[in-house]
Write an enzyme that holds these catalytic residues in place. Structure first.
Site, PDB file in Angstrom:
ATOM      1  N   GLU A 209      20.207  39.906  71.035  1.00 18.51           N
ATOM      2  CA  GLU A 209      18.935  40.645  71.049  1.00 18.51           C
ATOM      3  C   GLU A 209      18.439  41.032  69.655  1.00 18.51           C
ATOM      4  O   GLU A 209      18.084  42.182  69.406  1.00 18.51           O
ATOM      5  CB  GLU A 209      19.050  41.885  71.958  1.00 18.51           C
ATOM      6  N   GLU A 320      23.172  35.610  81.466  1.00 20.30           N
ATOM      7  CA  GLU A 320      23.220  36.900  82.174  1.00 20.30           C
ATOM      8  C   GLU A 320      22.318  36.889  83.406  1.00 20.30           C
ATOM      9  O   GLU A 320      21.642  37.876  83.714  1.00 20.30           O
ATOM     10  CB  GLU A 320      22.813  38.037  81.223  1.00 20.30           C
TER      11      GLU A 320
HETATM   12  C1  XIL Z   1      25.043  46.060  79.881  1.00 18.45           C
HETATM   13  C2  XIL Z   1      26.160  46.195  80.913  1.00 18.45           C
HETATM   14  O1  XIL Z   1      25.743  45.590  82.109  1.00 18.45           O
HETATM   15  C3  XIL Z   1      26.466  47.626  81.146  1.00 18.45           C
HETATM   16  O2  XIL Z   1      27.527  47.743  82.070  1.00 18.45           O
HETATM   17  C4  XIL Z   1      26.823  48.264  79.798  1.00 18.45           C
HETATM   18  O3  XIL Z   1      27.124  49.617  80.017  1.00 18.45           O
HETATM   19  C5  XIL Z   1      25.665  48.111  78.846  1.00 18.45           C
HETATM   20  O4  XIL Z   1      25.382  46.748  78.696  1.00 18.45           O
HETATM   21  N1  XIL Z   1      21.676  42.733  77.999  1.00 18.45           N
HETATM   22  C6  XIL Z   1      22.910  42.459  77.485  1.00 18.45           C
HETATM   23  C7  XIL Z   1      24.104  43.054  78.112  1.00 18.45           C
HETATM   24  O5  XIL Z   1      23.051  41.611  76.585  1.00 18.45           O
HETATM   25  O6  XIL Z   1      25.137  43.264  77.185  1.00 18.45           O
HETATM   26  C8  XIL Z   1      23.782  44.333  78.825  1.00 18.45           C
HETATM   27  O7  XIL Z   1      24.934  44.718  79.556  1.00 18.45           O
HETATM   28  C9  XIL Z   1      22.608  44.129  79.753  1.00 18.45           C
HETATM   29  C10 XIL Z   1      21.406  43.710  78.996  1.00 18.45           C
END
Ligand code: XIL
Length: 424
Positions: A209, A320
């Site tokens: 990101e 994701e």
């Molecule tokens: C999120 C996880 O799902 C949570 O459990 C954690 O507390 C915070 O991070 N984009 C990403 C992930 O790249 O790392 C994030 O994951 C969700 C959004």
């Protein structure tokens, strides 16, 4: 645009929690334990059971229940066994898997049965992030990652590391001092982590990101804590170069969300081009694809096509994937206000079937694109998804398996060519 206003308040709180209850020595608090005390993830009484077991079993039962499905789908025939179906369906195309917490892989956790039955690849939702691995200078917690990697190897799964550098999971001490000191500290962290798993983990999200949150900005780079501390975007190439030096055979990824939207995608492509032009050892592009039910799947596939057209040598991972049933206005993620109303525990079939159609189109599209080498969901079953608590607490239905750990319509839609998705 929206997503993840979570950031600093959560991190500060996590740091304080770590100081109070101790994140060192393998007993770290998961992000959402800390976050559950803030409004960041919209809950003060999280219904999920994400607290990882401090001693995940590194040598799991080799013979778990192979069929986590319970009831059979009427269109599935008598046998009804779905053992291996997901990974086998796409075995000639890409690895399939998802991100988990270590506690989902121990004992008789129902997600473990699904993982072992269906995945050939594994990732981590939180326990590979810097604020978990290295919460204080000189303190390293490798137990959870060690266990995940061992588990993956024991079960013949690949593993993808997420993520070496993410603004939301950077401990404050990482950013103290001069740019030169920050560079040295970052290099030391990345060298330590990558060297530890060299040859065992092939795919690494190096930066996560780093694209701006302003889709209209001409400068494509995120104005982050890293950019502010370093005074430039050089931290990105520092991270890639350090990872490459530690394991020249690793595939190093950049990863981002909302690449399904053309403006964000163009900014992403610009950054990738600039990194390649500078000779940065970038080998792969990650598309998070946190989608919602109003998405046009062709836009999603267009994000992969954009990468393929510009960078034919880069590997593509879907990193994701989840498909929220809510299409909140932008303010919801920032303020936890004006969010769509909770469906409650029962989702109307019409919405589920709409999701199934989108997922079917996506997987057909992934199969048709040889650059796609891995597809990871962000979680295993609806029961545990982060979208039940982010941006607010409410029931969500974003994954392949339902709250009873049974395969959903979507699962059958993508694994059975004869399956007919019911009309909406
Ligand atoms: C999120 C996880 O799902 C949570 O459990 C954690 O507390 C915070 O991070 N984009 C990403 C992930 O790249 O790392 C994030 O994951 C969700 C959004």
């Amino acid at each position: 645009m929206k997503l993840y206003s979570v950031a600093l308040s959560k991190l500060l709180l996590l740091s304080v929690s770590c100081l109070l209850i101790g994140c060192g020595g393998g007993g770290a608090a998961p992000a959402q334990s800390a976050a559950s005390e803030t409004s960041s993830f919209g809950t003060s009484s999280s219904p999920t059971t994400n607290t990882p077991d401090p001693n995940p079993d590194p040598d799991p039962d080799p013979d778990p229940d192979p069929d986590p499905s319970g009831t059979e789908d009427p269109q599935q025939g008598d046998e009804g066994s779905i053992e291996g179906l997901f990974r086998n369906t796409f075995a000639n195309n890409f690895k399939v898997g998802g991100a988990v917490y270590a506690d989902q892989l121990v004992g008789d956790h129902p997600d473990r049965a699904i993982v072992e039955s269906q995945f050939n690849s594994l990732g981590s939702e939180y326990e590979m992030k810097a604020d978990f691995i290295a919460p204080e200078e000189g303190v390293y917690n490798f137990e959870r990652v060690d266990a995940l990697v061992q588990y993956a190897e024991d079960n013949n799964m690949e593993i993808r590391f997420h993520a070496l550098l993410w603004h939301e999971s950077t401990p404050d001490y990482f950013l103290e001092g001069t740019p030169e000191e920050i560079k040295t500290r970052l290099e030391s962290y990345i060298t330590t982590v990558v060297t530890r798993y060299k040859g065992r983990i092939k795919s690494w999200d190096v930066v996560n990101e780093v694209v701006t949150v302003d889709s209209n900005a001409s400068d494509p780079y995120r104005q982050s804590n890293w950019q502010a501390a370093v005074g430039s975007n050089d931290y990105i190439e520092w991270a890639f170069n350090a990872a490459h030096a530690a394991d020249p055979d690793a595939i190093l990824f950049i990863n981002d969300y909302e690449t399904e939207f053309p403006q964000k995608r163009a900014q992403y492509m610009q950054i990738i081009q600039e990194l390649l032009d500078k000779g940065v050892p970038l080998g792969g592009v990650g598309h998070q694809f946190h989608l919602n039910v109003d998405i046009d799947p062709q836009e999603v596939l267009a994000a992969i096509d954009a990468t393929d057209a510009l960078f034919e040598d880069l590997v593509v991972h879907v990193t994701e994937l989840d498909l929220s049933v809510y299409n909140d206005p932008g303010t919801c993620w920032h303020t936890q206000e004006n969010c769509d109303a909770d469906y409650g525990p029962e989702l109307p079939d019409s919405i589920n079937n709409k999701q199934a159609r989108i997922i079917k189109t996506l997987f057909d599209g992934f199969v048709a694109r040889p650059s796609v080498e891995m597809v990871h969901f962000w979680g295993v079953s609806d029961e545990q998804s982060w979208l039940n608590r982010s941006p607010v607490e409410r029931s969500n239905f974003p994954l392949l398996f339902d709250r009873n750990y049974e395969p959903k319509t979507w699962f059958h839609a993508i694994t059975d060519p004869d399956y007919v998705i019911p009309p909406e």
